[in-house]
Design an enzyme around this catalytic site. Structure first.
Site, PDB file in Angstrom:
ATOM      1  N   CYS A  94      46.852  -8.309  44.527  1.00  0.00           N
ATOM      2  CA  CYS A  94      46.701  -9.688  44.995  1.00  0.00           C
ATOM      3  C   CYS A  94      47.147 -10.702  43.934  1.00  0.00           C
ATOM      4  O   CYS A  94      46.456 -10.910  42.926  1.00  0.00           O
ATOM      5  CB  CYS A  94      45.257  -9.976  45.418  1.00  0.00           C
ATOM      6  N   CYS A 137      50.952 -17.087  48.348  1.00  0.00           N
ATOM      7  CA  CYS A 137      50.652 -15.658  48.442  1.00  0.00           C
ATOM      8  C   CYS A 137      51.513 -14.921  47.422  1.00  0.00           C
ATOM      9  O   CYS A 137      52.754 -15.009  47.476  1.00  0.00           O
ATOM     10  CB  CYS A 137      50.935 -15.147  49.858  1.00  0.00           C
TER      11      CYS A 137
HETATM   12  O1  PYC Z   1      48.896 -11.549  46.854  1.00  0.00           O
HETATM   13  O2  PYC Z   1      48.230 -13.625  46.815  1.00  0.00           O
HETATM   14  C1  PYC Z   1      48.266 -12.524  47.324  1.00  0.00           C
HETATM   15  C2  PYC Z   1      47.519 -12.291  48.591  1.00  0.00           C
HETATM   16  C3  PYC Z   1      46.722 -13.154  49.272  1.00  0.00           C
HETATM   17  C4  PYC Z   1      46.230 -12.471  50.386  1.00  0.00           C
HETATM   18  C5  PYC Z   1      46.728 -11.216  50.360  1.00  0.00           C
HETATM   19  N1  PYC Z   1      47.513 -11.111  49.246  1.00  0.00           N
END
Ligand code: PYC
Length: 331
Positions: free
Chosen positions: A252, A89
């Site tokens: 993300c 993550c």
């Molecule tokens: O930042 O890799 C990330 C992530 C995965 C799910 C929510 N954030």
């Protein structure tokens, strides 16, 4: 039974990160993939209790820190999320490092640099500090690659779609604008969520995605909708769906890595380019290709992601069996 967890809460570019600093259980296993499986098999009630309502919410995610398995490394991490225990993550890493350094939870062997064992593999971290505050965190992620291109799928909401699937620590279904999808800016968050839930299910029914080196990592967990940027100076924008009802408030990290791998494979991104990725709310990560490599004979990249996080609270959370919602719930 009553268990107490000392948690420290932060957000990475808007998305929550709850680090369990006290009350971390013992996990059996020789590496973080094995420990992750042990946790899921025996202790998942801790995740649901700390992440789901009433103590958490749809977007909640967090982590637990463990000693490294290789003495060269600084620490090992288990990610706990509403969606399960992700192999990797990105926003979770940026928040975890910010909390861990500001609150003295880890003592780096080499200040400014950390070697973190994630279930998906070794992640190298660089962070900058002003006084006690961590001002930015850059993580160099695991190998990321375009797993499949031009897959056809019938969405109950949108009709026929053509999508790519890329891996950046998790498998992502990337939906670029096309005849039946005009771009994320044309939809409300709740529409993107319900359309993504259906699309993920359809994709997993029709196709199989297994990591070529770590077969324990399988299945498409996230949907990444793309669309027009909010600012001209940004490279791209995305809205990442995860869990059952979440749109990532950050850009993300693993999604950005997957999308950079997709762009690299299509010749749209070169190793010297900066990839400024906007989230649904407009917060930004900066991505770069650190290395061009390969996985199972196919091209891959090692991407880096840079962002920031802010610590906002201390939270002593009790999971007491006399509470009918001790293990949390989702509606
Ligand atoms: O930042 O890799 C990330 C992530 C995965 C799910 C929510 N954030």
């Amino acid at each position: 039974m009553k268990k107490t967890f000392q948690c420290i809460d932060a957000h990475t570019c808007g998305n929550p990160v709850r680090v369990v600093a006290g009350g971390v259980p013992f996990l059996e296993g020789n590496n973080m993939l094995e420990k992750r499986q042990y946790f899921l098999d025996h202790l998942d009630w801790i995740r649901t209790g700390l992440m789901f309502e009433p103590r958490g919410h749809d977007m909640m995610s967090g982590s637990m820190l463990f000693p490294p398995h290789d003495p060269e490394n600084d620490f090992a991490v288990l990610f706990i999320e509403t969606s399960g225990c992700l192999p990797m993550c990105g926003h979770g890493t940026i928040g975890t490092i910010t909390i861990a350094i500001e609150e003295g939870l880890i003592q780096p062997k080499n200040p400014g640099f950390l070697r973190m064992e994630a279930p998906a593999g070794l992640v190298l971290v660089e962070y900058k500090q002003e006084g006690k505050k961590v001002t930015s965190v850059k993580l160099t992620n695991v190998k990321s690659f375009l797993a499949a291109e031009g897959l056809e799928i019938e969405s109950d909401d949108l009709g026929k779609l053509t999508v790519d699937v890329a891996y950046g620590g998790n498998f992502y279904c990337i939906v670029d604008p096309q005849e039946n999808f005009q771009g994320l800016e044309h939809y409300k968050a709740e529409q993107l969520i319900s359309m993504a839930r259906n699309l993920r299910q359809k994709m997993n029914e029709k196709y199989e995605f297994v990591h070529p080196e770590h077969p324990q990592i399988k299945g498409l967990s996230h949907v990444l909708w793309t669309g027009k940027t909010l600012e001209e100076s940004s490279t791209a924008r995305n809205a990442v769906f995860y869990g059952e009802k979440a749109i990532d408030r950050s850009p993300c990290g693993t999604g950005t890595s997957a999308r950079m791998a997709q762009w690299f494979a299509k010749g749209w991104l070169k190793p010297s380019d900066e990839f400024i990725h906007e989230s649904f709310i407009g917060s930004k990560f900066t991505g770069r290709i650190e290395e061009v490599t390969e996985i199972a004979g196919k091209p891959a990249i090692i991407p880096s992601i840079e962002g920031w996080a802010k610590v906002y609270g201390y939270n002593t959370i009790i999971l007491d069996d006399d509470d009918p919602y001790v293990h949390g719930f989702q509606v």
